[in-house]
Design an enzyme around this catalytic site. Structure first.
Site, PDB file in Angstrom:
ATOM      1  CG  ASP A   8      -3.493 -11.827   5.533  1.00  0.00           C
ATOM      2  OD1 ASP A   8      -3.797 -10.768   6.120  1.00  0.00           O
ATOM      3  OD2 ASP A   8      -2.566 -11.891   4.706  1.00  0.00           O
ATOM      4  CD  GLU A  10      -0.362 -10.176   1.289  1.00  0.00           C
ATOM      5  OE1 GLU A  10      -0.179  -8.993   0.894  1.00  0.00           O
ATOM      6  OE2 GLU A  10      -0.136 -10.551   2.442  1.00  0.00           O
ATOM      7  CG  ASP A  53       4.570   2.031  -2.846  1.00  0.00           C
ATOM      8  OD1 ASP A  53       5.755   2.007  -3.256  1.00  0.00           O
ATOM      9  OD2 ASP A  53       3.965   3.083  -2.584  1.00  0.00           O
ATOM     10  CG  HIS A 153       3.268  -8.619   4.083  1.00  0.00           C
ATOM     11  ND1 HIS A 153       2.284  -7.946   4.757  1.00  0.00           N
ATOM     12  CD2 HIS A 153       4.438  -8.153   4.572  1.00  0.00           C
ATOM     13  CE1 HIS A 153       2.836  -7.097   5.615  1.00  0.00           C
ATOM     14  NE2 HIS A 153       4.143  -7.209   5.511  1.00  0.00           N
ATOM     15  CG  ASP A 158       1.109 -12.391   6.473  1.00  0.00           C
ATOM     16  OD1 ASP A 158       2.231 -12.871   6.721  1.00  0.00           O
ATOM     17  OD2 ASP A 158       0.958 -11.326   5.844  1.00  0.00           O
TER      18      ASP A 158
END
Length: 240
Positions: A8, A10, A53, A153, A158
């Site tokens: 995963d 980010e 965001d 997150h 994750d």
């Protein structure tokens, strides 16, 4: 021995093509569907700020990331770790798109050339649960995976959750089998049962059950916009 890596990332935003960068990579290793603890995790300096965001999602500030290594500094370690493994990602197009762009900056081949294959659990989930929410949180709730610690997150967290989700999504008859290799190592003798002479009764569905079955198929048709194969397969199956 099957080696799988659940991965995963980010990122600073949603568009690698517009210059957004990877800020965190988390990898969890599975050998023969078992967690090994041989995980890999990097925070990265993206050399740019995160969109507001995105920052609300991951909470990784520019100040926190400023002294972290750049992708170029960890690329070889990452690719060596991932070499020839099956990579499992939720919404693979997103993560692979970012990894491809990072590798392109280093004039290295695309991500899929370094690994054996890429499995997208979002695609799997949509096939298993058509018409339902299939985010990682939704799948954790549906499959009984504890995600109570996921307030923001994080790539490693994750990936760990996705590893549990993937095992649950793909759990079939193999989950009922005894690992004879482990049993033998513990010195326990195993006697195989012979069921060849067992005569199992066949219980036919009654009218009420057939009606309920038809109702379920109708709902599946509706939720998948008519994309199910049930109506094609059903006439070929006798006794239903």
């Amino acid at each position: 021995m099957t080696r799988q890596i659940v991965l995963d990332t980010e990122t600073t935003g949603l568009s690698a093509d517009s210059g957004d960068r990877i800020i965190e990579i988390g990898c969890v290793e599975l050998l023969n569907r078992r967690l090994t603890g041989n995980n890999l995790h990097f925070y990265l300096n993206p050399e740019r700020d995160s969109h507001e965001d995105a920052l609300r999602v991951h909470g990784l500030t520019t100040e926190f990331l400023r002294d972290k290594p750049k992708f170029a500094e960890v690329a070889e370690d990452l690719l060596t770790y991932l070499q020839d493994a099956e990579i499992i990602i939720h919404n693979a197009a997103f993560d692979v798109g970012f990894l491809d762009r990072e590798l392109e900056r280093l004039r290295k081949p695309a991500f899929n050339t370094w690994v054996d294959s890429i499995t997208d659990t979002l695609v799997m989930a949509k096939q298993l649960y058509p018409g339902k929410r299939n985010s990682l949180d939704a799948l954790c709730d549906r499959l009984g995976v504890d995600n109570s610690g996921r307030t923001l997150h994080g790539a490693l967290l994750d990936a760990e959750l996705l590893a549990d989700v993937y095992i649950a999504l793909t759990r079939g008859q193999e989950a009922l089998l005894i690992d004879l290799g482990d049993v033998g190592q513990q010195g326990v003798s195993v006697r195989r049962a012979d069921f060849s002479a067992l005569d199992l009764p066949v219980i036919r569905a009654n009218e009420v059950e057939l009606s309920a079955h038809a109702g379920v198929l109708t709902q599946l048709d509706k939720s998948s916009s008519g994309k199910t194969v049930w109506r094609v397969v059903e006439p070929e199956i006798t006794g239903i």
